[in-house]
Design an enzyme around this catalytic site. Structure first.
Site, PDB file in Angstrom:
ATOM      1  N   GLU A  94     -16.238  -1.663  -3.028  1.00  0.00           N
ATOM      2  CA  GLU A  94     -16.182  -0.212  -3.133  1.00  0.00           C
ATOM      3  C   GLU A  94     -16.037   0.212  -4.578  1.00  0.00           C
ATOM      4  OE1 GLU A  94     -13.222  -2.098  -0.530  1.00  0.00           O
ATOM      5  OE2 GLU A  94     -13.378  -1.773  -2.656  1.00  0.00           O
ATOM      6  N   CYS A 107     -14.192   4.413 -10.848  1.00  0.00           N
ATOM      7  CA  CYS A 107     -13.158   3.424 -10.527  1.00  0.00           C
ATOM      8  C   CYS A 107     -13.882   2.250  -9.883  1.00  0.00           C
ATOM      9  CB  CYS A 107     -12.149   4.035  -9.564  1.00  0.00           C
ATOM     10  SG  CYS A 107     -10.931   2.849  -8.960  1.00  0.00           S
ATOM     11  N   CYS A 114      -8.802  -9.272  -2.662  1.00  0.00           N
ATOM     12  CA  CYS A 114      -7.796  -9.511  -3.692  1.00  0.00           C
ATOM     13  C   CYS A 114      -6.804 -10.533  -3.175  1.00  0.00           C
ATOM     14  CB  CYS A 114      -7.073  -8.211  -4.042  1.00  0.00           C
ATOM     15  SG  CYS A 114      -5.858  -8.397  -5.380  1.00  0.00           S
ATOM     16  N   CYS A 118      -0.046  -7.654  -2.520  1.00  0.00           N
ATOM     17  CA  CYS A 118       0.927  -6.548  -2.560  1.00  0.00           C
ATOM     18  C   CYS A 118       1.036  -5.944  -1.159  1.00  0.00           C
ATOM     19  CB  CYS A 118       0.496  -5.480  -3.564  1.00  0.00           C
ATOM     20  SG  CYS A 118       0.403  -6.131  -5.245  1.00  0.00           S
ATOM     21  N   CYS A 121      -0.848  -2.576  -0.126  1.00  0.00           N
ATOM     22  CA  CYS A 121      -2.241  -2.404  -0.565  1.00  0.00           C
ATOM     23  C   CYS A 121      -3.239  -2.920   0.472  1.00  0.00           C
ATOM     24  CB  CYS A 121      -2.442  -3.132  -1.893  1.00  0.00           C
ATOM     25  SG  CYS A 121      -4.126  -3.015  -2.509  1.00  0.00           S
ATOM     26  N   CYS A 335      -7.115   4.210  -4.504  1.00  0.00           N
ATOM     27  CA  CYS A 335      -7.130   2.776  -4.766  1.00  0.00           C
ATOM     28  C   CYS A 335      -6.424   2.001  -3.679  1.00  0.00           C
ATOM     29  CB  CYS A 335      -6.425   2.473  -6.079  1.00  0.00           C
ATOM     30  SG  CYS A 335      -7.177   3.288  -7.455  1.00  0.00           S
TER      31      CYS A 335
HETATM   32  N1  SAH Z   1      -4.833  -5.409  -9.120  1.00  0.00           N
HETATM   33  C1  SAH Z   1      -4.656  -4.281 -10.000  1.00  0.00           C
HETATM   34  C2  SAH Z   1      -5.528  -3.099  -9.609  1.00  0.00           C
HETATM   35  C3  SAH Z   1      -5.161  -2.596  -8.259  1.00  0.00           C
HETATM   36  S1  SAH Z   1      -5.393  -0.987  -7.681  1.00  0.00           S
HETATM   37  C4  SAH Z   1      -3.208  -3.875 -10.030  1.00  0.00           C
HETATM   38  O1  SAH Z   1      -2.428  -4.404  -9.253  1.00  0.00           O
HETATM   39  O2  SAH Z   1      -2.852  -3.054 -10.849  1.00  0.00           O
HETATM   40  C5  SAH Z   1      -4.729   0.146  -8.742  1.00  0.00           C
HETATM   41  C6  SAH Z   1      -3.355   0.684  -8.372  1.00  0.00           C
HETATM   42  O3  SAH Z   1      -3.247   1.174  -7.053  1.00  0.00           O
HETATM   43  C7  SAH Z   1      -2.265  -0.364  -8.533  1.00  0.00           C
HETATM   44  O4  SAH Z   1      -1.208   0.195  -9.236  1.00  0.00           O
HETATM   45  C8  SAH Z   1      -1.888  -0.633  -7.109  1.00  0.00           C
HETATM   46  O5  SAH Z   1      -0.595  -1.178  -7.028  1.00  0.00           O
HETATM   47  C9  SAH Z   1      -2.015   0.742  -6.503  1.00  0.00           C
HETATM   48  N2  SAH Z   1      -2.077   0.780  -5.049  1.00  0.00           N
HETATM   49  C10 SAH Z   1      -2.594  -0.107  -4.201  1.00  0.00           C
HETATM   50  N3  SAH Z   1      -2.435   0.294  -2.931  1.00  0.00           N
HETATM   51  C11 SAH Z   1      -1.810   1.469  -2.982  1.00  0.00           C
HETATM   52  C12 SAH Z   1      -1.367   2.388  -1.997  1.00  0.00           C
HETATM   53  N4  SAH Z   1      -1.518   2.157  -0.693  1.00  0.00           N
HETATM   54  N5  SAH Z   1      -0.766   3.519  -2.436  1.00  0.00           N
HETATM   55  C13 SAH Z   1      -0.580   3.760  -3.728  1.00  0.00           C
HETATM   56  N6  SAH Z   1      -0.987   2.937  -4.705  1.00  0.00           N
HETATM   57  C14 SAH Z   1      -1.577   1.794  -4.334  1.00  0.00           C
END
Ligand code: SAH
Length: 349
Positions: A94, A107, A114, A118, A121, A335
């Site tokens: 995406e 973006c 991934c 987390c 996520c 994201c």
């Molecule tokens: N792997 C990278 C990029 C990930 S996405 C990283 O961890 O930074 C970018 C941001 O979105 C990151 O800060 C991630 O923690 C956040 N993110 C992911 N899922 C989310 C969610 N459900 N709500 C809010 N932020 C989220």
């Protein structure tokens, strides 16, 4: 790569120049070829200023990679467009196009899936499938430019994947899109977000690029962070912040700390004070993101009053804070939500 053929979009300008020299051609042909790629052609035969004999030779060794738009969704609220793109091997990724006052921002994803795990996520639910090549990341940009018929002025590597776990390809991608002969996107208009891979942050610092580095912190202490992010088992917040200080010292760039607020998990007043203590004195800025609730997880977002209180505490301690605008909320464009959980809320264009 397809068979033994190399994707020209995986190559920097100097890679293509070397490639031409190896094929017995002049170096300047490299720039001619490179320029064609970013004019959006899809076949080597369209390179009209390259002699036919060389085009045939090139065609034997190389090809122009392409991703195709599988689906496209547009938010009715703010015009944000989400693309599901299909890679040559059939994998789906995406990418999102968002309108900000300072221009159109893309973006993009850096991996299929991934592996960071987390807990809030959606991108990580199916695990990590594979890294994206530099050319595939370039094609995320090119396909959205082609489709929107507009120039993309800013790029954030905040889609699916951990950019610093795909370090070499990401750096090559940056070099390609930064090229004056190509898309010419300035480093200052590019942001990379990482969950905090300490050795790679230090490695990135040494390259001294003028990009914005964003760190997904999401917690003021290791105990909470470990509950949210498996990477916290490997690196403590202190180690991450020390790497950030090193980064700031070398690049002189302000770091962004992303902090997704989750009700009852990391959003208390005490958490805000603790966060301001650990960030005190750093050249940084905090971006508060009310968590995007995903179907697979029970987390709830902090309400807007709570977000404002959290912000006020940080500000009272001299820390710069912004609250991330929620874009594309009707199409799950935020994201981490991109490959999963989208159909119910989408408006098919
Ligand atoms: N792997 C990278 C990029 C990930 S996405 C990283 O961890 O930074 C970018 C941001 O979105 C990151 O800060 C991630 O923690 C956040 N993110 C992911 N899922 C989310 C969610 N459900 N709500 C809010 N932020 C989220």
């Amino acid at each position: 790569m397809i068979g033994s053929k190399i994707n020209l979009k995986d190559m920097t300008l100097s890679d293509i120049e070397d490639f031409c020299l190896n094929l017995g051609e002049k170096r300047y042909r490299g720039e001619q070829i490179f320029r064609w790629l970013y004019k959006g052609i899809s076949s080597i035969s369209e390179m009209s200023n390259i002699p036919e004999t060389f085009r045939i030779a090139l065609d034997e060794k190389a090809y122009i990679g392409m991703v195709s738009i599988e689906k496209k969704y547009q938010s009715k609220i703010d015009g944000t467009v989400k693309y599901l793109l299909k890679l040559e091997d059939g994998n789906i990724i995406e990418s999102v196009l968002m309108e900000y006052s300072y221009g159109l921002t893309a973006c993009i994803s850096t991996q299929v899936g991934c592996g960071m795990g987390c807990s809030f996520c959606a991108s990580t639910i199916g695990g990590m499938i594979r890294d994206l090549s530099p050319g595939e990341m370039v094609d995320e940009i090119l396909s959205m430019m082609r489709d929107s018929n507009r120039r993309i002025s800013n790029i954030v590597l905040m889609g699916s994947g951990e950019p610093l776990a795909n370090f070499d390809n990401v750096i090559k991608f940056l070099e390609i899109i930064n090229s004056k002969a190509g898309l010419n996107v300035g480093m200052r208009h590019i942001a990379i977000s990482t969950c905090g891979l300490v050795p790679q942050i230090k490695k990135l610092a040494k390259l001294d690029l003028q990009i914005t580095l964003a760190i997904s912190l999401h917690a003021p202490n290791d105990e909470i962070r470990k509950r949210l992010m498996p990477i916290a088992q490997k690196y403590t917040i202190k180690e991450v912040l020390d790497a950030c200080r090193e980064y700031i010292k070398i690049t002189n760039k302000r770091i962004t700390f992303e902090y997704s607020l989750i009700k009852g998990v990391n959003d208390s007043i005490e958490n805000a004070y603790e966060l301001s203590r650990i960030l005190k004195g750093m050249l940084c800025h905090v971006n508060l993101i009310p968590i995007n609730e995903i179907r697979e997880r029970e987390y709830k977002k902090t309400d807007s009053k709570g977000v404002k209180e959290f912000k006020a505490i940080l500000e009272s301690k001299g820390i710069e804070v912004t609250i991330r605008r929620e874009l594309g909320s009707d199409i799950n464009a935020a994201c981490g939500q991109l490959r999963k959980n989208y159909i119910n809320y989408m408006v098919r264009v």
